[in-house]
Design an enzyme around this catalytic site. Structure first.
Site, mmCIF file in Angstrom:
data_model
loop_
_atom_site.group_PDB
_atom_site.id
_atom_site.type_symbol
_atom_site.label_atom_id
_atom_site.label_comp_id
_atom_site.label_asym_id
_atom_site.label_seq_id
_atom_site.Cartn_x
_atom_site.Cartn_y
_atom_site.Cartn_z
ATOM 1 N N CYS A 111 53.060 36.418 39.234
ATOM 2 C CA CYS A 111 52.634 35.754 40.479
ATOM 3 C C CYS A 111 53.608 34.660 40.917
ATOM 4 O O CYS A 111 53.590 34.248 42.070
ATOM 5 C CB CYS A 111 51.237 35.181 40.318
ATOM 6 S SG CYS A 111 50.022 36.440 39.941
ATOM 7 N N HIS A 247 49.731 29.351 45.453
ATOM 8 C CA HIS A 247 49.354 30.715 45.064
ATOM 9 C C HIS A 247 47.857 30.903 45.308
ATOM 10 O O HIS A 247 47.040 30.081 44.890
ATOM 11 C CB HIS A 247 49.699 30.909 43.581
ATOM 12 C CG HIS A 247 49.267 32.210 43.025
ATOM 13 N ND1 HIS A 247 49.443 33.399 43.694
ATOM 14 C CD2 HIS A 247 48.657 32.537 41.830
ATOM 15 C CE1 HIS A 247 48.962 34.391 42.953
ATOM 16 N NE2 HIS A 247 48.483 33.888 41.831
ATOM 17 N N ASN A 277 44.001 38.092 45.595
ATOM 18 C CA ASN A 277 45.222 37.608 44.953
ATOM 19 C C ASN A 277 46.265 38.739 45.002
ATOM 20 O O ASN A 277 46.147 39.717 44.264
ATOM 21 C CB ASN A 277 44.883 37.213 43.508
ATOM 22 C CG ASN A 277 46.098 36.766 42.721
ATOM 23 O OD1 ASN A 277 47.232 36.911 43.170
ATOM 24 N ND2 ASN A 277 45.862 36.243 41.537
HETATM 25 O O1 UT7 Z 1 47.538 34.993 39.519
HETATM 26 C C1 UT7 Z 1 46.883 34.531 38.389
HETATM 27 C C2 UT7 Z 1 45.784 35.482 38.121
HETATM 28 N N1 UT7 Z 1 44.649 34.987 37.467
HETATM 29 C C3 UT7 Z 1 43.815 34.006 37.897
HETATM 30 O O2 UT7 Z 1 44.053 33.309 38.808
HETATM 31 C C4 UT7 Z 1 42.540 33.859 37.141
HETATM 32 C C5 UT7 Z 1 42.070 32.455 37.008
HETATM 33 N N2 UT7 Z 1 40.694 32.463 36.563
HETATM 34 C C6 UT7 Z 1 39.665 32.609 37.425
HETATM 35 O O3 UT7 Z 1 39.865 32.659 38.621
HETATM 36 C C7 UT7 Z 1 38.273 32.629 36.858
HETATM 37 O O4 UT7 Z 1 38.316 32.366 35.469
HETATM 38 C C8 UT7 Z 1 37.564 33.989 37.106
HETATM 39 C C9 UT7 Z 1 37.253 34.136 38.586
HETATM 40 C C10 UT7 Z 1 38.431 35.157 36.628
HETATM 41 C C11 UT7 Z 1 36.236 34.044 36.351
HETATM 42 O O5 UT7 Z 1 35.432 32.932 36.721
HETATM 43 P P1 UT7 Z 1 34.703 32.088 35.607
HETATM 44 O O6 UT7 Z 1 33.924 31.051 36.325
HETATM 45 O O7 UT7 Z 1 35.754 31.620 34.629
HETATM 46 O O8 UT7 Z 1 33.711 33.132 34.975
HETATM 47 P P2 UT7 Z 1 33.614 33.624 33.454
HETATM 48 O O9 UT7 Z 1 34.787 34.444 33.080
HETATM 49 O O10 UT7 Z 1 33.252 32.443 32.603
HETATM 50 O O11 UT7 Z 1 32.354 34.562 33.530
HETATM 51 C C12 UT7 Z 1 31.053 34.040 33.800
HETATM 52 C C13 UT7 Z 1 30.073 35.192 33.779
HETATM 53 C C14 UT7 Z 1 30.155 36.050 32.522
HETATM 54 O O12 UT7 Z 1 28.852 36.428 32.184
HETATM 55 P P3 UT7 Z 1 28.032 35.656 31.048
HETATM 56 O O13 UT7 Z 1 28.857 35.796 29.802
HETATM 57 O O14 UT7 Z 1 27.939 34.236 31.518
HETATM 58 O O15 UT7 Z 1 26.739 36.384 30.999
HETATM 59 C C15 UT7 Z 1 30.938 37.256 32.971
HETATM 60 O O16 UT7 Z 1 30.613 38.408 32.223
HETATM 61 O O17 UT7 Z 1 30.325 36.072 34.872
HETATM 62 C C16 UT7 Z 1 30.452 37.409 34.393
HETATM 63 N N3 UT7 Z 1 31.368 38.130 35.263
HETATM 64 C C17 UT7 Z 1 30.982 38.714 36.404
HETATM 65 N N4 UT7 Z 1 29.776 38.831 36.979
HETATM 66 C C18 UT7 Z 1 29.701 39.486 38.149
HETATM 67 C C19 UT7 Z 1 32.706 38.291 35.119
HETATM 68 N N5 UT7 Z 1 33.210 38.993 36.164
HETATM 69 C C20 UT7 Z 1 32.150 39.267 36.962
HETATM 70 C C21 UT7 Z 1 32.006 39.947 38.182
HETATM 71 N N6 UT7 Z 1 30.778 40.035 38.742
HETATM 72 N N7 UT7 Z 1 33.060 40.500 38.820
#
Ligand code: UT7
Length: 320
Positions: A111, A247, A277
């Site tokens: 990225c 970004h 993204n």
């Molecule tokens: O260019 C660089 C590329 N990468 C990034 O920029 C990623 C940076 N990170 C992020 O943007 C965030 O960490 C995410 C958007 C990827 C995830 O957000 P988060 O607030 O960190 O969520 P999490 O990973 O802690 O997940 C929270 C919950 C989990 O469920 P439980 O364990 O709390 O029951 C996940 O399983 O959300 C669940 N989950 C979803 N639920 C619905 C994960 N993905 C999804 C989804 N829909 N698509």
């Protein structure tokens, strides 16, 4: 002598995929995706290849700059999703443009690819090696996405953005680029060419894998840090910066960066709502939108900043 961006262009595929459409494929919802990321839809390549998107963005940038393709001495494409392992996307773009006088190659920094490529072109211009170059950020991550994995497939979109840079008295002021290879496995994608001589296995497809929370924490710490470093090294007061073009991965990351920099959010334009993204393409697509909307005035100081796999990060201060 420095390098100035004299024209921008971008291209995104026509096919729009909404959050609701994704909710039919994986267990997710518009509420979760929009609430956690700010993304409501993305463009997904159907017919388009990475090099096609890159070349279309480049044509628009050349037109915007009033530059003939034959004037180009260097073409750099920041990408990690080229259509072929080789040749480079840049060589395919060179052919599509008829830029016969250019040297062309890709820069791999995920990225951060557009920023790293721009920094490389800038160094060549300052060294007096080249006067006119083209830098592109282009990615088609939909090809590397596991569409069964809801934690990644909702985040990305496809697209390309480009900028023509020319030697000038004003333009790019200061850059800082960084990488931390120790953390390569936080965000990675297995090579698509992993056929094995030893066991005779056929090549397999590799999918993108990410520890989202680690990337999130890294981004909200590293982006403000490298922006501060650029400001310090260029003796610039943060209040002089009109826009922070970051970004476009997640609106919560942008918000956190704005807060850490103690700057109002309206200095941080965002468009991830529409494109998701697009990896190396987010910064040049946003820059092109702002340019075409007439939001960038001569003399404006603009900070660009990105982060991504590697891990890699960078920031660049420029005068428009
Ligand atoms: O260019 C660089 C590329 N990468 C990034 O920029 C990623 C940076 N990170 C992020 O943007 C965030 O960490 C995410 C958007 C990827 C995830 O957000 P988060 O607030 O960190 O969520 P999490 O990973 O802690 O997940 C929270 C919950 C989990 O469920 P439980 O364990 O709390 O029951 C996940 O399983 O959300 C669940 N989950 C979803 N639920 C619905 C994960 N993905 C999804 C989804 N829909 N698509």
């Amino acid at each position: 002598m420095t390098g100035k961006i004299i024209g921008t262009g971008s291209y995104v595929p026509a096919r729009i995929v909404t959050n609701d459409e994704l909710a039919q494929i994986v267990d997710t919802s518009d509420e979760w995706i929009a609430g956690r990321t700010g993304i409501r839809q993305r463009r997904i390549a159907v017919e388009e290849s990475t090099s096609y998107m890159a070349a279309e963005a480049a044509k628009r940038a050349l037109e915007n700059a009033g530059t003939d393709a034959e004037e180009l001495e260097l073409i750099l494409v920041g990408t990690t999703s080229g259509d072929h392992c080789f040749p480079s996307v840049a060589c395919e773009v060179q052919a599509a443009l008829g830029a016969g006088n250019a040297v062309a190659y890709d820069v791999s920094a995920a990225c951060s690819g557009f920023l790293f490529a721009m920094d490389t072109l800038w160094a060549f211009i300052r060294a007096g090696v080249y006067k006119t170059g083209l830098v592109i950020g282009a990615d088609c991550l939909s090809k590397l996405t596991d569409w069964r994995d809801r934690s990644t497939c909702v985040l990305f979109g496809d697209g390309a953005g480009a900028a023509v840079m020319k030697a000038a008295d004003s333009g790019l002021i200061q850059t800082v680029m960084g990488s931390d290879g120790n953390r390569w496995n936080v965000l990675s994608c297995v090579s698509r060419t992993n056929g094995s001589f030893a066991d005779g296995k056929a090549p397999q497809l590799g999918f993108l894998h990410m520890d989202g929370q680690e990337v999130f924490k890294f981004a909200v710490k590293k982006v403000p840090e490298c922006i501060h470093q650029v400001l310090e090294e260029s003796d610039t007061d943060i209040e002089q910066v009109k826009y922070f073009v970051l970004h476009q991965a997640n609106y919560r990351i942008v918000e956190a960066v704005a807060k850490r920099l103690k700057q109002p959010l309206d200095k941080f334009p965002m468009n991830m709502e529409y494109y998701g993204n697009t990896s190396a393409a987010t910064v040049p697509i946003l820059l092109d939108e702002m340019n075409r909307e007439g939001r960038l005035k001569p003399g404006d100081r603009i900070m660009l900043s990105g982060f991504g796999a590697g891990l890699t990060w960078g920031a660049a201060l420029l005068e428009w």
